[in-house]
Scaffold this motif. Structure first.
Motif: not given
Length: 283
Positions: A90-102
């Motif tokens: 679930y984190y893959e796309a956010f990591k690719r886009e450089g979006v911070e996740v708590m």
């Protein structure tokens, strides 16, 4: 006392984090249960994040201050540890886009943040059900090289992909309500996505809710990555070896359920794994 704690945190974040280690769960309970004071108590919450140089827990206010242009949502992921969170499909796309996740390491956090709903007028969303935002032009250009590499991966054509998802829905009809292609995955072949059931899924993991009869859904929505080699091979195997393809599809679904953290009993899939190993050895 809430204002006093906020002031103390501003004076010394290091000292406040020591206090939070001991009483953080009590503060979370207040956020979840006290609708009137919940928004004020939320300022006292601290969470680690995916930001590489920010492994110490930080406030929701600090997260909002770091939000990128084009982002209007606070994203979080509940996992057992940082390692598990960073390895989550679930984190893959956010990591690719450089979006911070708590990153939230307590099962109760899903309920706490779900009940809070928003902070500083920014909605709170689990990345298990949310797509990464469209970032600013600068951020898009920054990730353009990675996206080009992603596009170079060979995958199933649109027609072949449609054939495969239709076949998978039929093959898994007793367990899935829908099978659809997704672009949110990078290295993983599949995930389950139930847009209304994230909190329910987290409750299913907690013993106190299991005793109340909170059970897993009978069917899942399965999202698949048609560029993944496993899906490409499955697209061929469904015609050349339907029996093996059916076993792989079942295992693919169970793997996605494991990634979501809600497979109660892995023993059900052991006979299938044995069959798959036998077929692999016979080739």
């Amino acid at each position: 006392i809430i204002r006093w704690l906020q002031d103390e945190a501003k004076k010394s974040e290091e000292q406040y984090l020591k206090f939070y280690e001991n009483f953080g769960l009590n503060l979370k309970e207040g956020v979840a249960m006290d609708q009137q004071n919940g928004p004020s108590l939320a300022k006292l919450l601290r969470y680690p994040s995916s930001v590489a140089d920010d492994v110490k827990p930080a406030s929701l206010e600090a997260y909002v201050e770091r939000m990128k242009e084009g982002q209007d949502t606070i994203y979080y992921l509940v996992a057992n540890s940082r390692k598990v969170a960073e390895g989550s499909p679930y984190y893959e796309a956010f990591k690719r886009e450089g979006v911070e996740v708590m990153f939230c390491y307590n099962d109760h956090d899903e309920i706490v943040l779900g009940n809070l709903g928003k902070f500083m007028d920014k909605p709170l969303k689990s990345i298990e059900v949310a797509e990464p935002p469209t970032l600013s032009k600068q951020e898009e250009e920054k990730g353009e090289e990675d996206k080009e590499k992603e596009e170079e991966k060979e995958g199933l054509s649109e027609d072949k992909g449609k054939e495969l998802t239709t076949w998978m829905k039929e093959a898994l009809s007793a367990r899935v309500s829908e099978v659809e292609a997704t672009t949110r995955l990078v290295d993983s072949p599949a995930i389950i996505s139930e847009h209304d059931n994230v909190v329910t899924r987290r409750m299913m993991q907690m013993a106190e809710f299991k005793s109340l009869g909170v059970t897993k859904p009978s069917q899942y929505k399965l999202q698949v990555n048609l560029k993944h080699p496993l899906l490409v091979a499955l697209g061929e195997a469904k015609d050349s070896d339907p029996e093996a393809a059916k076993l792989v599809a079942e295992q693919l679904l169970d793997n996605a359920i494991i990634s979501a953290g809600i497979l109660d009993d892995v023993r059900d899939m052991l006979p299938r794994l044995a069959d798959l190993m036998k077929k692999a050895l016979r080739k």
